[in-house]
Design a protein around this motif. Structure first.
Motif, PDB file in Angstrom:
ATOM      1  N   TYR A  44      -2.041   7.614   4.214  1.00 17.43           N
ATOM      2  CA  TYR A  44      -2.285   6.687   3.096  1.00 17.43           C
ATOM      3  C   TYR A  44      -2.862   7.466   1.922  1.00 17.43           C
ATOM      4  O   TYR A  44      -3.680   8.379   2.107  1.00 17.43           O
ATOM      5  CB  TYR A  44      -3.266   5.599   3.537  1.00 17.43           C
ATOM      6  CG  TYR A  44      -3.932   4.849   2.394  1.00 17.43           C
ATOM      7  CD1 TYR A  44      -3.265   3.814   1.737  1.00 17.43           C
ATOM      8  CD2 TYR A  44      -5.216   5.179   1.975  1.00 17.43           C
ATOM      9  CE1 TYR A  44      -3.872   3.132   0.690  1.00 17.43           C
ATOM     10  CE2 TYR A  44      -5.833   4.501   0.927  1.00 17.43           C
ATOM     11  CZ  TYR A  44      -5.149   3.479   0.290  1.00 17.43           C
ATOM     12  OH  TYR A  44      -5.749   2.815  -0.748  1.00 17.43           O
ATOM     13  N   ASP A  75      -4.742   6.889  -1.900  1.00 13.04           N
ATOM     14  CA  ASP A  75      -5.423   5.931  -2.773  1.00 13.04           C
ATOM     15  C   ASP A  75      -5.162   6.321  -4.225  1.00 13.04           C
ATOM     16  O   ASP A  75      -5.556   7.406  -4.667  1.00 13.04           O
ATOM     17  CB  ASP A  75      -6.925   5.962  -2.467  1.00 13.04           C
ATOM     18  CG  ASP A  75      -7.672   4.795  -3.090  1.00 13.04           C
ATOM     19  OD1 ASP A  75      -7.433   4.510  -4.280  1.00 13.04           O
ATOM     20  OD2 ASP A  75      -8.491   4.186  -2.395  1.00 13.04           O
ATOM     21  N   SER A  76      -4.496   5.435  -4.959  1.00 11.65           N
ATOM     22  CA  SER A  76      -4.111   5.763  -6.336  1.00 11.65           C
ATOM     23  C   SER A  76      -5.326   6.004  -7.232  1.00 11.65           C
ATOM     24  O   SER A  76      -5.265   6.793  -8.178  1.00 11.65           O
ATOM     25  CB  SER A  76      -3.236   4.658  -6.925  1.00 11.65           C
ATOM     26  OG  SER A  76      -3.913   3.416  -6.908  1.00 11.65           O
ATOM     27  N   GLU A  77      -6.447   5.346  -6.949  1.00 10.61           N
ATOM     28  CA  GLU A  77      -7.645   5.574  -7.762  1.00 10.61           C
ATOM     29  C   GLU A  77      -8.155   7.009  -7.594  1.00 10.61           C
ATOM     30  O   GLU A  77      -8.651   7.624  -8.535  1.00 10.61           O
ATOM     31  CB  GLU A  77      -8.740   4.579  -7.385  1.00 10.61           C
ATOM     32  CG  GLU A  77      -8.524   3.188  -7.955  1.00 10.61           C
ATOM     33  CD  GLU A  77      -9.735   2.297  -7.748  1.00 10.61           C
ATOM     34  OE1 GLU A  77     -10.751   2.776  -7.193  1.00 10.61           O
ATOM     35  OE2 GLU A  77      -9.663   1.126  -8.144  1.00 10.61           O
ATOM     36  N   LYS A  78      -8.018   7.527  -6.402  1.00 12.40           N
ATOM     37  CA  LYS A  78      -8.455   8.890  -6.126  1.00 12.40           C
ATOM     38  C   LYS A  78      -7.632   9.903  -6.913  1.00 12.40           C
ATOM     39  O   LYS A  78      -8.085  11.001  -7.218  1.00 12.40           O
ATOM     40  CB  LYS A  78      -8.339   9.169  -4.627  1.00 12.40           C
ATOM     41  CG  LYS A  78      -9.106  10.383  -4.141  1.00 12.40           C
ATOM     42  CD  LYS A  78      -9.090  10.448  -2.624  1.00 12.40           C
ATOM     43  CE  LYS A  78      -9.888  11.637  -2.123  1.00 12.40           C
ATOM     44  NZ  LYS A  78      -9.895  11.720  -0.644  1.00 12.40           N
ATOM     45  N   LYS A  91       0.847  -1.194   0.000  1.00 13.97           N
ATOM     46  CA  LYS A  91       0.000   0.000   0.000  1.00 13.97           C
ATOM     47  C   LYS A  91       0.881   1.241   0.000  1.00 13.97           C
ATOM     48  O   LYS A  91       1.971   1.244   0.575  1.00 13.97           O
ATOM     49  CB  LYS A  91      -0.899   0.035   1.245  1.00 13.97           C
ATOM     50  CG  LYS A  91      -1.913  -1.091   1.314  1.00 13.97           C
ATOM     51  CD  LYS A  91      -2.751  -0.955   2.576  1.00 13.97           C
ATOM     52  CE  LYS A  91      -3.753  -2.100   2.709  1.00 13.97           C
ATOM     53  NZ  LYS A  91      -4.565  -1.953   3.957  1.00 13.97           N
TER      54      LYS A  91
END
Length: 230
Positions: free
Chosen positions: A111, A113-116, A94
């Motif tokens: 953290y 989030d790569s999609e974000k 992650k």
């Protein structure tokens, strides 16, 4: 050029990125994310970059969950490195950093989030990334084009608002400081080995390579087994 500690103290992300370029070899989005996540964690925890005393005492620990470009951004910004035993790598996969005070074991986990982040990438970047990096078949011109896009995106990522990140306070179980071990000479190759890594065969000491054992190693996919041919 200002010293790196001074740039971190001033939270000069652009200046830190130039140091990170030299350390990492190039500028890319996840290198910048490592810098941004580190600065967020340092602000939340109220700490600065490791200085001489801090690095010797391992007073701050950085725990990373990926061995990607992100981690180099963390090392440059926090001063927590593999070599000074203040960087801990856990093989989860992650894009996350936990920065911890050893004295209290209070920490902050950041953290991303790569999609974000997908909305921030032009479609052309994904096409170039797949061809140049994933498939290893990009032309020199396509590589230059990707590097240009990467640097532009990286500089945007240096200043991402906090709401792009998941930020949480954590309590980390105590982690031992790096112990000092005696060295023992391998019966076959004659090289010195840290005592806990020695393998005994017929009461003789061997390094794991000479003993023919599988050895844990960090490669691109994470922690795996390695066998030396000796």
């Amino acid at each position: 050029m200002p010293k790196l500690n001074e740039l971190v103290e001033k939270r000069d992300a652009e200046g830190i990125l130039e140091y990170a370029r030299e350390f990492h070899g190039h500028i890319c989005p996840y290198l910048a994310l490592g810098i941004r996540a580190s600065l967020i964690a340092m602000d939340e925890l109220g700490v600065g970059r490791l200085d001489y005393s801090g690095s010797v005492d391992e007073s701050i620990l950085a725990i990373v969950e990926t061995n990607s470009c992100f981690t180099d951004g963390v090392q440059v910004t926090t001063g927590c490195t593999l070599g000074n035993n203040s960087l801990i790598y856990i093989d989860i996969g992650k894009t996350a950093l936990t920065l911890v005070k050893r004295r209290t074991w209070d920490g902050v986990r950041v953290y991303v989030d790569s999609e974000k982040l997908g909305e921030l990438y032009p479609p052309r970047v994904t096409e170039l990334f797949n061809k140049v990096v994933k498939e290893r078949r990009g032309t020199p011109e396509e590589k230059k084009e990707l590097w240009k896009y990467w640097e532009e995106i990286a500089r945007r990522f240096l200043h991402l608002p906090k709401d792009y990140f998941k930020i949480e306070r954590v309590k980390v179980p105590p982690i031992e400081q790096a112990p000092i071990f005696e060295s023992i000479r391998c019966s076959k190759c004659g090289e010195l080995v840290m005592a806990p890594k020695v393998v005994y065969i017929n009461e003789k000491p061997y390094c794991r390579a000479c003993a023919g054992e599988e050895i844990p190693a960090i490669i691109g996919r994470g922690i795996t087994s390695w066998r030396c041919n000796r």
